[in-house]
Design a protein around this motif. Sequence first.
Motif, PDB file in Angstrom:
ATOM      1  N   UNK A 516       0.847  -1.206   0.000  1.00 49.96           N
ATOM      2  CA  UNK A 516       0.000   0.000   0.000  1.00 49.96           C
ATOM      3  C   UNK A 516       0.873   1.244   0.000  1.00 49.96           C
ATOM      4  N   UNK A 517       0.260   2.342  -0.361  1.00 46.94           N
ATOM      5  CA  UNK A 517       0.947   3.642  -0.391  1.00 46.94           C
ATOM      6  C   UNK A 517       0.209   4.576   0.554  1.00 46.94           C
ATOM      7  N   UNK A 518       0.982   5.223   1.418  1.00 45.87           N
ATOM      8  CA  UNK A 518       0.363   6.089   2.435  1.00 45.87           C
ATOM      9  C   UNK A 518       0.996   7.476   2.365  1.00 45.87           C
ATOM     10  N   UNK A 519       0.192   8.483   2.314  1.00 42.13           N
ATOM     11  CA  UNK A 519       0.709   9.859   2.347  1.00 42.13           C
ATOM     12  C   UNK A 519       0.185  10.548   3.602  1.00 42.13           C
ATOM     13  N   UNK A 520       1.032  11.357   4.196  1.00 41.98           N
ATOM     14  CA  UNK A 520       0.674  12.033   5.450  1.00 41.98           C
ATOM     15  C   UNK A 520       0.728  13.547   5.236  1.00 41.98           C
TER      16      UNK A 520
END
Length: 592
Positions: A516-520
């Motif tokens: 998965x790809x997570x951006x904060x």
Amino acid sequence: MSQLIELKVPDIGGHSNVDVIEVFVKPGDTIAKDDSLITLETDKATMEVPAEAAGVVKEVRITVGAKVSEGDVMVVLEAGSGASANPASAAVPAAEAAPAAPVVAPAAASHSGGADIECDVMVLGGGPGGYSAAFRAADLGLKVVLVERYATLGGVCLNVGCIPSKALLHNAAVIDEVKHLAANGIRFGEPDIDIDQLRAYKEQVIAKLTGGLAGMAKARKVQVVRGVGQFLDPHHLQVDATEGKGQDKTGARQVIGFRKAIIAAGSRVVNLPFIPQDPRIVDSTGALELRSIPKRMLIIGGGIIGLEMGTVYSTLGARLDVVEMLDGLMQGADRDLVRVWEKMNAHRFDNIMTGTKTVAVEAKEDGIYVTFEGAKAPKEPQRYDLVLVAAGRAPNGKLIGAENAGIAVTDRGFIEVDKQQRTNVPHIYAIGDIVGQPMLAHKAVHEGHVAAENCAGEKAFFDARVIPGVAYTDPEVAWVGVTEEQAKREGLRIEKGVFPWAASGRAIANGRDEGFTKLIFDADTHRIIGGGIVGTHAGDMIGEVCLAIEMGCDATDIGKTIHPHPTLGESIGMAAEVAHGSCTDLPPQRRK
Ligand code: FAD
């Protein structure tokens, strides 16, 4: 005499009411002239505002989110007699202007003899930091001497680090990939591994790259001097010539005289005191030699280096145990990323001993017996055919005669530098592993360029907002900037966008949709401040997240950037859309 002066917002191209998006200083900070104070952002550009004078910050009158115009006071500064607005002294770097550093600078020695070679810049150490600094300085017109004790340039990274480990990991990844194909009806049978040929391939990769560096040094007229360097004083380095594959001294000695110097002497493996000498106990360099494939292997230290090497050995046939004192592997990355790696790699391990210490190691004829203590320690000592000690690296600051040059070195061997990479001795710079964490090649290279540009009289600063980290395991785990766990710890208000690869056409087509790809994002400014990716090629993709953070992007900037379809990189755009509430590749989201 010290005096209080107000540093005001200068002419900002006629703009008024401009957003302050970063404040770099706080009361009590000692700053040099030209250090960045704040970052302003107009609708056209962002700009950093430098200090017009050096001194100690007494008051900061603006905060992130404020709007400012020309003439507004940013900072009240106490400019002492040694750090006044007088241009001659104001240009002095912070480390020199305020010798408040916790380490004490030794008194420099004085070399009474002459020099065999004179140069503008002497670079000590030919690793990624050192050769990049040397090449950049030469490109800027300086006469450069690069001192390296080993036969090839490239340092740890090219010879016994980043590159050989990736050459082996590439082969391991292909073997694993081919195994996955069985599920699609394509079967190759068990691999027939010729370990000598594999080792030769790795050596070839190293030789190609290090040979290339030697050629580039020559093309730039960088004089490479082989030998062990030790400072004699602030302008001289003694070099004991070496020969062969290692550091065997020939007895020949020469002295290099320099106007400026860049220390890039790197780091070395940390050895644990209770571990005996035995060919079945290796560090990362020994593991990369790939002498044989053990049946049972223990990795001491659950960091990236140990887990990368473990991946190689396990794919080639070894069963793994890992022991880590902390409560999780791959520290630094968010646990949700690491969990995906753990699930996919559980089959490699017999024992994952987190929260556990290694307390004794004994070499016996039939194997290496290791005793553990802690949360997951087996009761009996365990027998291994190979033990890899990957418990960290120590900087080489105490091994280069730094005290003769008057350079302050911390107890642990680090050399402290300011944002221009200057040590406490203003004409001597330091870069790479020797100046601190993270010990990564890409950080060393950037610092090398900064130091070289300053040697050439430019005003360069190491002001990267973020430095990415990557575990080149399978799947890869990559992260940059603020992590979710850090945000929790520090009470930062964040928003996040997560795009599961189970919805990525490309990941599904590849048969690798576990990631998965997570951006904060900062919940107040809505700018991206961090990101993490777990999945195949995560390391190749994290650079886009770094760029977005450096550019101060928000979710719309990233989401509305058209990514090619079908790619894994698309997942970054889609994670941004999730944060924004506009993703159409997932079930409907709650309206924002
Ligand atoms: P080094 O590469 O350590 O170079 C220092 C040089 O100085 C050496 O060549 C040394 O011989 C020379 N030297 C030291 N003292 C003297 C002296 N007195 N006289 C003459 N010469 C001297 N980083 C990444 O970014 N990505 C990765 O994938 C990665 N993988 C790694 C895998 C392994 C197994 C290891 C061990 C490290 C890895 N690293 C990785 C870390 C990376 O190798 C280092 O961060 C990087 O090499 C640091 O560069 P440097 O120029 O500071 O120092």
